[in-house]
Design a protein around this motif. Structure first.
Motif, mmCIF file in Angstrom:
data_model
loop_
_atom_site.group_PDB
_atom_site.id
_atom_site.type_symbol
_atom_site.label_atom_id
_atom_site.label_comp_id
_atom_site.label_asym_id
_atom_site.label_seq_id
_atom_site.Cartn_x
_atom_site.Cartn_y
_atom_site.Cartn_z
ATOM 1 N N VAL A 7 6.389 -1.758 7.348
ATOM 2 C CA VAL A 7 4.959 -1.460 7.332
ATOM 3 C C VAL A 7 4.226 -2.699 7.843
ATOM 4 N N GLU A 61 -7.076 7.638 6.537
ATOM 5 C CA GLU A 61 -6.270 7.759 7.749
ATOM 6 C C GLU A 61 -7.169 7.797 8.990
ATOM 7 N N GLY A 74 -0.135 7.853 10.646
ATOM 8 C CA GLY A 74 0.577 6.665 10.185
ATOM 9 C C GLY A 74 -0.249 5.397 10.153
ATOM 10 N N ARG A 87 -3.769 3.699 8.410
ATOM 11 C CA ARG A 87 -4.804 3.863 7.395
ATOM 12 C C ARG A 87 -5.626 2.585 7.267
ATOM 13 N N TYR A 141 0.832 -1.193 0.000
ATOM 14 C CA TYR A 141 0.000 0.000 0.000
ATOM 15 C C TYR A 141 0.870 1.247 0.000
ATOM 16 N N GLY A 142 0.404 2.259 -0.718
ATOM 17 C CA GLY A 142 1.081 3.548 -0.729
ATOM 18 C C GLY A 142 0.667 4.370 0.477
ATOM 19 N N PRO A 143 1.382 5.456 0.754
ATOM 20 C CA PRO A 143 1.113 6.264 1.943
ATOM 21 C C PRO A 143 -0.233 6.992 1.922
ATOM 22 N N LYS A 144 -0.911 7.019 0.781
ATOM 23 C CA LYS A 144 -2.207 7.702 0.689
ATOM 24 C C LYS A 144 -3.362 6.743 0.427
ATOM 25 N N ASP A 145 -3.086 5.422 0.357
ATOM 26 C CA ASP A 145 -4.161 4.449 0.141
ATOM 27 C C ASP A 145 -5.059 4.397 1.364
ATOM 28 N N GLN A 202 2.354 2.367 9.583
ATOM 29 C CA GLN A 202 3.751 2.682 9.301
ATOM 30 C C GLN A 202 4.594 2.218 10.496
#
Length: 137
Positions: A126, A38, A42, A44, A31-35, A69
């Protein structure tokens, strides 16, 4: 916990096991940091899918991945539904009202509706909780 609730919980866990056999050990998506959405710094939530439940007490099951994260912490939360959780990546410390325990990739645990839970990713990677949220009938 009485005998009836112990049997019901056992049946629920047994019914969810085949679902996790298909989803928990499947290759976890990167997963990307914006998937997802939130829910804490950190942390999601990514919706994976839903399906009907053959368990009389539940009408459906929703699968979500909670992506942490490294070092991220999900604060204490009251559970809205019964849930069966598995760690698909990372390592975690889980705190409940009456206990604290550590989990690593492949470990499973449960959360009961109305109870509290909090989690911290203690690994350097992660971390992912794959959760089967049991939706009441």
């Amino acid at each position: 916990m009485n005998r009836r609730s112990a049997i019901a919980l056992g049946l629920t866990a047994a019914a969810a096991t085949p679902l996790f056999a298909l989803t928990a050990h499947a290759k976890t998506k990167k997963y990307g940091p914006k998937d997802g959405k939130e829910i804490a710094p950190g942390v999601r939530v990514v919706e994976v899918g839903t399906g009907n439940a053959d368990i009389p007490a539940y009408k459906s099951i929703s699968i979500v991945d909670v992506v942490f994260q490294p070092g991220a912490h999900a604060p204490q939360t009251v559970m809205d539904n019964d849930m069966v959780c598995t760690i698909t990546a990372g390592a975690f410390t889980i705190k409940k009202a009456d206990k604290e325990f550590k989990l690593k990739e492949g470990d499973m645990y449960t959360c009961a509706k109305g109870k509290t839970d909090e989690a911290t990713n203690t690994s350097k990677v992660v971390g992912i909780h794959r959760i089967a949220v049991l939706i009441p009938a």
